[in-house]
Scaffold this active site. Sequence first.
Site, PDB file in Angstrom:
ATOM      1  N   ARG A  52      60.820  72.553 -46.153  1.00  0.00           N
ATOM      2  CA  ARG A  52      60.504  73.716 -45.318  1.00  0.00           C
ATOM      3  C   ARG A  52      60.881  73.456 -43.866  1.00  0.00           C
ATOM      4  O   ARG A  52      61.383  74.344 -43.168  1.00  0.00           O
ATOM      5  CB  ARG A  52      59.012  74.038 -45.446  1.00  0.00           C
ATOM      6  CG  ARG A  52      58.580  75.294 -44.713  1.00  0.00           C
ATOM      7  CD  ARG A  52      57.159  75.673 -45.090  1.00  0.00           C
ATOM      8  NE  ARG A  52      56.745  76.893 -44.402  1.00  0.00           N
ATOM      9  CZ  ARG A  52      55.755  76.957 -43.511  1.00  0.00           C
ATOM     10  NH1 ARG A  52      55.061  75.868 -43.217  1.00  0.00           N
ATOM     11  NH2 ARG A  52      55.443  78.094 -42.929  1.00  0.00           N
TER      12      ARG A  52
ATOM     13  N   HIS B 192      63.451  75.846 -41.796  1.00  0.00           N
ATOM     14  CA  HIS B 192      63.057  76.521 -40.557  1.00  0.00           C
ATOM     15  C   HIS B 192      63.908  76.058 -39.381  1.00  0.00           C
ATOM     16  O   HIS B 192      64.113  76.822 -38.434  1.00  0.00           O
ATOM     17  CB  HIS B 192      61.568  76.289 -40.284  1.00  0.00           C
ATOM     18  CG  HIS B 192      60.672  77.156 -41.105  1.00  0.00           C
ATOM     19  ND1 HIS B 192      59.595  77.844 -40.583  1.00  0.00           N
ATOM     20  CD2 HIS B 192      60.691  77.453 -42.430  1.00  0.00           C
ATOM     21  CE1 HIS B 192      58.999  78.532 -41.538  1.00  0.00           C
ATOM     22  NE2 HIS B 192      59.643  78.297 -42.677  1.00  0.00           N
ATOM     23  N   ASP B 193      64.404  74.839 -39.441  1.00  0.00           N
ATOM     24  CA  ASP B 193      65.306  74.365 -38.389  1.00  0.00           C
ATOM     25  C   ASP B 193      66.633  75.109 -38.460  1.00  0.00           C
ATOM     26  O   ASP B 193      67.131  75.629 -37.460  1.00  0.00           O
ATOM     27  CB  ASP B 193      65.531  72.859 -38.530  1.00  0.00           C
ATOM     28  CG  ASP B 193      66.425  72.298 -37.430  1.00  0.00           C
ATOM     29  OD1 ASP B 193      66.235  72.686 -36.266  1.00  0.00           O
ATOM     30  OD2 ASP B 193      67.298  71.469 -37.730  1.00  0.00           O
TER      31      ASP B 193
ATOM     32  N   VAL C 227      67.029  78.888 -37.257  1.00  0.00           N
ATOM     33  CA  VAL C 227      66.863  79.194 -35.837  1.00  0.00           C
ATOM     34  C   VAL C 227      67.796  78.275 -35.042  1.00  0.00           C
ATOM     35  O   VAL C 227      67.612  77.063 -35.026  1.00  0.00           O
ATOM     36  CB  VAL C 227      65.411  78.992 -35.381  1.00  0.00           C
ATOM     37  CG1 VAL C 227      65.251  79.389 -33.917  1.00  0.00           C
ATOM     38  CG2 VAL C 227      64.453  79.793 -36.261  1.00  0.00           C
TER      39      VAL C 227
ATOM     40  N   GLY D 292      70.617  77.273 -35.819  1.00  0.00           N
ATOM     41  CA  GLY D 292      71.405  76.392 -36.676  1.00  0.00           C
ATOM     42  C   GLY D 292      70.706  75.067 -36.882  1.00  0.00           C
ATOM     43  O   GLY D 292      69.631  74.804 -36.344  1.00  0.00           O
TER      44      GLY D 292
ATOM     45  N   ASP E 102      70.054  71.981 -35.914  1.00  0.00           N
ATOM     46  CA  ASP E 102      70.232  71.164 -34.714  1.00  0.00           C
ATOM     47  C   ASP E 102      68.997  70.368 -34.320  1.00  0.00           C
ATOM     48  O   ASP E 102      68.929  69.812 -33.223  1.00  0.00           O
ATOM     49  CB  ASP E 102      70.661  72.056 -33.535  1.00  0.00           C
ATOM     50  CG  ASP E 102      69.582  73.058 -33.133  1.00  0.00           C
ATOM     51  OD1 ASP E 102      68.588  73.205 -33.879  1.00  0.00           O
ATOM     52  OD2 ASP E 102      69.736  73.699 -32.072  1.00  0.00           O
TER      53      ASP E 102
ATOM     54  N   SER F 287      66.196  71.441 -33.450  1.00  0.00           N
ATOM     55  CA  SER F 287      65.417  72.075 -32.384  1.00  0.00           C
ATOM     56  C   SER F 287      63.981  72.379 -32.793  1.00  0.00           C
ATOM     57  O   SER F 287      63.096  72.497 -31.938  1.00  0.00           O
ATOM     58  CB  SER F 287      66.103  73.353 -31.896  1.00  0.00           C
ATOM     59  OG  SER F 287      66.323  74.262 -32.951  1.00  0.00           O
TER      60      SER F 287
ATOM     61  N   ASN G  12      55.777  78.924 -37.638  1.00  0.00           N
ATOM     62  CA  ASN G  12      56.004  77.477 -37.682  1.00  0.00           C
ATOM     63  C   ASN G  12      54.747  76.642 -37.462  1.00  0.00           C
ATOM     64  O   ASN G  12      54.806  75.413 -37.538  1.00  0.00           O
ATOM     65  CB  ASN G  12      57.044  77.082 -36.626  1.00  0.00           C
ATOM     66  CG  ASN G  12      58.451  77.462 -37.030  1.00  0.00           C
ATOM     67  OD1 ASN G  12      58.732  77.697 -38.200  1.00  0.00           O
ATOM     68  ND2 ASN G  12      59.352  77.536 -36.058  1.00  0.00           N
TER      69      ASN G  12
ATOM     70  N   PRO H 191      63.090  84.368 -42.098  1.00  0.00           N
ATOM     71  CA  PRO H 191      62.788  85.400 -43.100  1.00  0.00           C
ATOM     72  C   PRO H 191      61.281  85.549 -43.274  1.00  0.00           C
ATOM     73  O   PRO H 191      60.569  84.542 -43.412  1.00  0.00           O
ATOM     74  CB  PRO H 191      63.434  84.847 -44.383  1.00  0.00           C
ATOM     75  CG  PRO H 191      64.461  83.882 -43.902  1.00  0.00           C
ATOM     76  CD  PRO H 191      63.903  83.275 -42.654  1.00  0.00           C
TER      77      PRO H 191
ATOM     78  N   HIS I  74      60.362  76.821 -53.571  1.00  0.00           N
ATOM     79  CA  HIS I  74      58.939  77.121 -53.746  1.00  0.00           C
ATOM     80  C   HIS I  74      58.413  76.645 -55.095  1.00  0.00           C
ATOM     81  O   HIS I  74      57.262  76.928 -55.434  1.00  0.00           O
ATOM     82  CB  HIS I  74      58.697  78.617 -53.575  1.00  0.00           C
ATOM     83  CG  HIS I  74      58.781  79.065 -52.147  1.00  0.00           C
ATOM     84  ND1 HIS I  74      58.714  80.385 -51.768  1.00  0.00           N
ATOM     85  CD2 HIS I  74      58.936  78.356 -50.988  1.00  0.00           C
ATOM     86  CE1 HIS I  74      58.823  80.471 -50.446  1.00  0.00           C
ATOM     87  NE2 HIS I  74      58.970  79.248 -49.959  1.00  0.00           N
ATOM     88  N   THR I  75      59.230  75.936 -55.838  1.00  0.00           N
ATOM     89  CA  THR I  75      58.713  75.230 -57.006  1.00  0.00           C
ATOM     90  C   THR I  75      57.819  74.079 -56.568  1.00  0.00           C
ATOM     91  O   THR I  75      57.101  73.502 -57.377  1.00  0.00           O
ATOM     92  CB  THR I  75      59.864  74.703 -57.889  1.00  0.00           C
ATOM     93  OG1 THR I  75      59.323  74.179 -59.095  1.00  0.00           O
ATOM     94  CG2 THR I  75      60.656  73.609 -57.187  1.00  0.00           C
TER      95      THR I  75
ATOM     96  N   SER J  15      52.469  73.929 -61.398  1.00  0.00           N
ATOM     97  CA  SER J  15      53.467  72.871 -61.233  1.00  0.00           C
ATOM     98  C   SER J  15      53.793  72.658 -59.746  1.00  0.00           C
ATOM     99  O   SER J  15      54.933  72.815 -59.323  1.00  0.00           O
ATOM    100  CB  SER J  15      54.746  73.233 -62.004  1.00  0.00           C
ATOM    101  OG  SER J  15      55.735  72.239 -61.863  1.00  0.00           O
TER     102      SER J  15
END
Length: 320
Positions: A65, A69-70, A73, A75, A77, A79, A96, A165, A196-197, A244
């Site tokens: 995750r 998330h990196d 936003v 790309g 990098d 950040s 975040n 998203p 999300h598994t 699971s």
Amino acid sequence: MAMGVMLVAVVVVAGLLLHAATVAEAQTLRVGYYDQTCNRAESIVFEEVQKAWNADRSMPAALLRLHFHDCFVNGCDGSVLLESGDNQAEKNAPPNQSLRGFEVIDRAKARIEAVGKETVSCADILAYAARDSVRVATGGYEYKVPGGRPDGTVSRASMANSDLPPHKQRNVELLAQYFYRKGLSMDDVVVLSGAHTLGVTRCGTFDYRLMSDQDKGMNATFRNELRRQCGYDANRVVSLDAGSPYGFDTSYYANVLANRTVLESDAALNSPRTVARVRELRAAAPSAFFGSFAVAMGRMGAIRGANPGKVRANCRRVRT
């Protein structure tokens, strides 16, 4: 995460299939990027991910995750790892604030700095850690990840709020717009959502779906199970993949088809536009899903950072 561009060409870059839309971003990336300058980099990252997994089985999901998330936003990098004096960095944005795994990246970075000062970027360490999270969660599946991502210098919460998203989105076409903007495809939406598994989420993330029986995207029996598990406590956690939470497998797609997903963005995949691909992944051998996931991760991991800088010595600060 908390996931129809017309493409006319597919090329091989650094051992991964990349669509033409991402070729420009991937030109500086290559597998074995640090072989000559810091050949222990990838093994050090794996060792730290392995240690983290041994201590906390939910850490692979957290690191995947973090990378997602990196990349969405600015790309890929690094950040998302930065901190700011005004508490307005990416990690402070509401989507975040539940991110975890920063300390795993810090430990890997400290060890790597000891053997090669300011050589390996934080962005690459995060990409390797995401790959190694799949490796430990699957019991050994490995895929190549190219290196060469420069660290970014800009990290603002406002960017995260607009680029990530939303999990409160049932319309798969609207959800996919966030992916299209990054040069990704509808297939990437379906495959990358398979992350999300793994992992868990707080009841407060989705408890609005439990308030009534009108949510047709959730199985009624499953809704009652979640009500019992949450017990009106927003801080309780439940599995994203019912039954699971720590196995990297295709059961997530079975839950999508059965309307047994806690997030609306996952329920969105059980739609005419994507359900055929969901069924295909559900029926596929684990190795086929792993392969599709590795290719999609390669495309996402090639998104170029908008504000590249030098390799950071400390992943939390632009300057040391």
